[in-house]
Design a protein around this motif. Sequence first.
Motif, mmCIF file in Angstrom:
data_model
loop_
_atom_site.group_PDB
_atom_site.id
_atom_site.type_symbol
_atom_site.label_atom_id
_atom_site.label_comp_id
_atom_site.label_asym_id
_atom_site.label_seq_id
_atom_site.Cartn_x
_atom_site.Cartn_y
_atom_site.Cartn_z
ATOM 1 N N PHE A 46 -12.066 4.299 -10.510
ATOM 2 C CA PHE A 46 -11.212 3.206 -10.042
ATOM 3 C C PHE A 46 -10.815 3.513 -8.591
ATOM 4 C CE2 PHE A 46 -9.968 4.054 -14.570
ATOM 5 C CZ PHE A 46 -10.814 3.104 -15.120
ATOM 6 N N PRO A 47 -11.763 3.392 -7.678
ATOM 7 C CA PRO A 47 -11.527 3.851 -6.300
ATOM 8 C C PRO A 47 -10.462 3.035 -5.578
ATOM 9 C CG PRO A 47 -13.602 2.643 -6.453
ATOM 10 C CD PRO A 47 -13.107 2.821 -7.856
ATOM 11 N N ARG A 48 -9.584 3.754 -4.907
ATOM 12 C CA ARG A 48 -8.566 3.147 -4.066
ATOM 13 C C ARG A 48 -8.335 4.071 -2.873
ATOM 14 N NH1 ARG A 48 -9.083 -0.427 -7.257
ATOM 15 N NH2 ARG A 48 -7.555 -1.943 -8.019
ATOM 16 N N SER A 49 -8.111 3.486 -1.711
ATOM 17 C CA SER A 49 -7.740 4.296 -0.544
ATOM 18 C C SER A 49 -6.279 4.695 -0.683
ATOM 19 C CB SER A 49 -7.951 3.496 0.737
ATOM 20 O OG SER A 49 -7.025 2.412 0.796
ATOM 21 N N LYS A 50 -5.874 5.686 0.081
ATOM 22 C CA LYS A 50 -4.472 6.105 0.053
ATOM 23 C C LYS A 50 -3.565 4.941 0.430
ATOM 24 C CE LYS A 50 -1.215 9.532 1.836
ATOM 25 N NZ LYS A 50 -0.170 8.510 2.074
ATOM 26 N N ALA A 51 -3.993 4.136 1.399
ATOM 27 C CA ALA A 51 -3.184 2.993 1.826
ATOM 28 C C ALA A 51 -3.025 1.974 0.705
ATOM 29 C CB ALA A 51 -3.816 2.332 3.053
ATOM 30 N N GLU A 52 -4.109 1.752 -0.051
ATOM 31 C CA GLU A 52 -4.047 0.799 -1.174
ATOM 32 C C GLU A 52 -3.142 1.318 -2.283
ATOM 33 O OE1 GLU A 52 -8.384 -1.414 -1.085
ATOM 34 O OE2 GLU A 52 -8.283 0.664 -1.798
ATOM 35 N N ILE A 53 -3.246 2.609 -2.558
ATOM 36 C CA ILE A 53 -2.382 3.195 -3.596
ATOM 37 C C ILE A 53 -0.916 3.095 -3.174
ATOM 38 C CG2 ILE A 53 -1.748 5.329 -4.772
ATOM 39 C CD1 ILE A 53 -4.714 6.124 -4.628
ATOM 40 N N ILE B 124 4.851 -1.900 -4.515
ATOM 41 C CA ILE B 124 5.105 -3.106 -5.314
ATOM 42 C C ILE B 124 5.861 -2.742 -6.595
ATOM 43 C CG2 ILE B 124 3.991 -4.892 -6.720
ATOM 44 C CD1 ILE B 124 1.731 -4.912 -4.609
ATOM 45 N N VAL B 125 5.399 -1.688 -7.264
ATOM 46 C CA VAL B 125 6.052 -1.274 -8.508
ATOM 47 C C VAL B 125 7.432 -0.702 -8.222
ATOM 48 C CG1 VAL B 125 5.891 0.249 -10.521
ATOM 49 C CG2 VAL B 125 3.827 -0.840 -9.605
ATOM 50 N N ARG B 126 7.543 0.080 -7.163
ATOM 51 C CA ARG B 126 8.838 0.661 -6.805
ATOM 52 C C ARG B 126 9.845 -0.431 -6.475
ATOM 53 N NH1 ARG B 126 11.262 4.626 -8.295
ATOM 54 N NH2 ARG B 126 9.574 6.072 -7.767
ATOM 55 N N HIS B 127 9.412 -1.462 -5.766
ATOM 56 C CA HIS B 127 10.298 -2.587 -5.432
ATOM 57 C C HIS B 127 10.789 -3.270 -6.705
ATOM 58 C CE1 HIS B 127 11.945 -5.928 -3.111
ATOM 59 N NE2 HIS B 127 11.284 -6.775 -3.901
ATOM 60 N N TRP B 128 9.894 -3.438 -7.666
ATOM 61 C CA TRP B 128 10.276 -4.039 -8.948
ATOM 62 C C TRP B 128 11.257 -3.143 -9.703
ATOM 63 C CZ3 TRP B 128 8.909 -1.900 -13.782
ATOM 64 C CH2 TRP B 128 9.274 -2.678 -14.887
ATOM 65 N N LYS C 261 0.193 7.770 -11.629
ATOM 66 C CA LYS C 261 -0.654 8.039 -12.790
ATOM 67 C C LYS C 261 -0.757 6.813 -13.690
ATOM 68 C CE LYS C 261 -0.276 13.065 -13.224
ATOM 69 N NZ LYS C 261 0.118 14.197 -14.103
ATOM 70 N N VAL C 262 0.354 6.096 -13.852
ATOM 71 C CA VAL C 262 0.328 4.878 -14.656
ATOM 72 C C VAL C 262 -0.565 3.835 -13.989
ATOM 73 C CG1 VAL C 262 1.697 3.001 -15.642
ATOM 74 C CG2 VAL C 262 2.615 5.328 -15.627
ATOM 75 N N LYS D 64 -5.698 0.851 -14.356
ATOM 76 C CA LYS D 64 -6.641 0.276 -13.400
ATOM 77 C C LYS D 64 -5.954 -0.527 -12.293
ATOM 78 C CE LYS D 64 -10.202 -0.082 -16.996
ATOM 79 N NZ LYS D 64 -11.143 -0.981 -17.695
ATOM 80 N N TYR D 65 -4.781 -0.066 -11.900
ATOM 81 C CA TYR D 65 -4.046 -0.640 -10.763
ATOM 82 C C TYR D 65 -3.676 -2.105 -10.974
ATOM 83 C CZ TYR D 65 -5.338 3.701 -8.500
ATOM 84 O OH TYR D 65 -5.496 5.041 -8.200
ATOM 85 N N ARG D 66 -3.511 -2.503 -12.221
ATOM 86 C CA ARG D 66 -3.048 -3.867 -12.502
ATOM 87 C C ARG D 66 -1.524 -3.842 -12.552
ATOM 88 N NH1 ARG D 66 -6.943 -4.874 -17.575
ATOM 89 N NH2 ARG D 66 -6.502 -2.662 -17.774
ATOM 90 N N THR D 67 -0.912 -4.225 -11.477
ATOM 91 C CA THR D 67 0.527 -4.007 -11.316
ATOM 92 C C THR D 67 1.360 -4.757 -12.350
ATOM 93 O OG1 THR D 67 0.563 -5.713 -9.591
ATOM 94 C CG2 THR D 67 0.415 -3.422 -8.864
ATOM 95 N N ASP D 68 0.953 -5.948 -12.752
ATOM 96 C CA ASP D 68 1.734 -6.677 -13.760
ATOM 97 C C ASP D 68 1.742 -5.933 -15.089
ATOM 98 O OD1 ASP D 68 2.442 -8.675 -12.020
ATOM 99 O OD2 ASP D 68 0.872 -10.070 -12.654
#
Length: 305
Positions: free
Chosen positions: A17-24, A30-34, A51-52, A57-61
């Motif tokens: 599930f590749p993500r750049s550091k900026a994307e992570i 987004i999650v922290r704001h919520w 880790k969550v 798979k980075y699905r924030t909802d």
Amino acid sequence: MIVPLTDVQLKAIQNFFPRSKAEIDQELSIVRHWLDKQPHLPKTSDEFIKKVLFSLKYRTDKVKLVIDNYYTVKELFPQIYGDLDPTTETFRKHVEAVHMFPLPKLTPEFHRVLCYRMTTTDAKAFCPDSQLKRNELMWNWLFDEDALTLGDIWIFDLTNMESMAQWAHFNLSFMKKILKINMEAKPVRIKRVHFVNIAPIAETTLNFIKHFFPQKYKNRILFNSNFESLQDLYPIDMFPNEWGGKAGNLAELSQRMHEELIKRRNWCLAMEGLKTDSSKRIGQSKTADKSILGIEGNFKKLCFD
């Protein structure tokens, strides 16, 4: 207890599930704001959120829902998430009744294998909520210790499950808790569930258990006559000695897991306070919280990955 990942293994897992550091960092934000707007939830570390995010798979909802459920079940089930001291005599007796531990190595597919076996045929030795308590401590310890994995595999050795009195513990209430906790309230992907050394008396109960899983996951519940039948799926050497492997004997591995929890006794005790405070929840009543998790309703909310 568990073998740390090499840098090569960790990179291979991250590449699923590749993500750049900026994307992570952006999805973390987004999650922290919520979370900052959820007064009923306890403080949560960035590392836990990352880790969550990966596990889901980075699905924030979905991440938001699972994090809320993760802390909510801890409030709803105090009999499981309270009294988490692993040094008590009661806890020790439950350790003696059931071997429960992770295998030290991941599978070649980067899955963590969790193993279970009753040590006795005495039905009175098994306390469902106490064993769920142990399992939750073990899983949370692994989630904290493992850098990353691609899912869990459960192996239940049914060697000592010989009577209907034992299987009677696996009733509707018990199964409902297992499903709700593991499939709605934890960031876990269950890849396979093996039941090995099945006695004829167990088949009815196992089919009952299988009934509660969604159709696509019923194919992941496998009945195995013996451990030799698992050799095509996993390197046999990674198994305990009694299963034909070289990882150590069952009692030793289970005791080692218990010792790891004892080493982190303060961490275990601190987990008792990591739960929701429903009186501070915005927009939903306490009854609504339970309904969302299906405690008062049905299984329609079950979701898998």
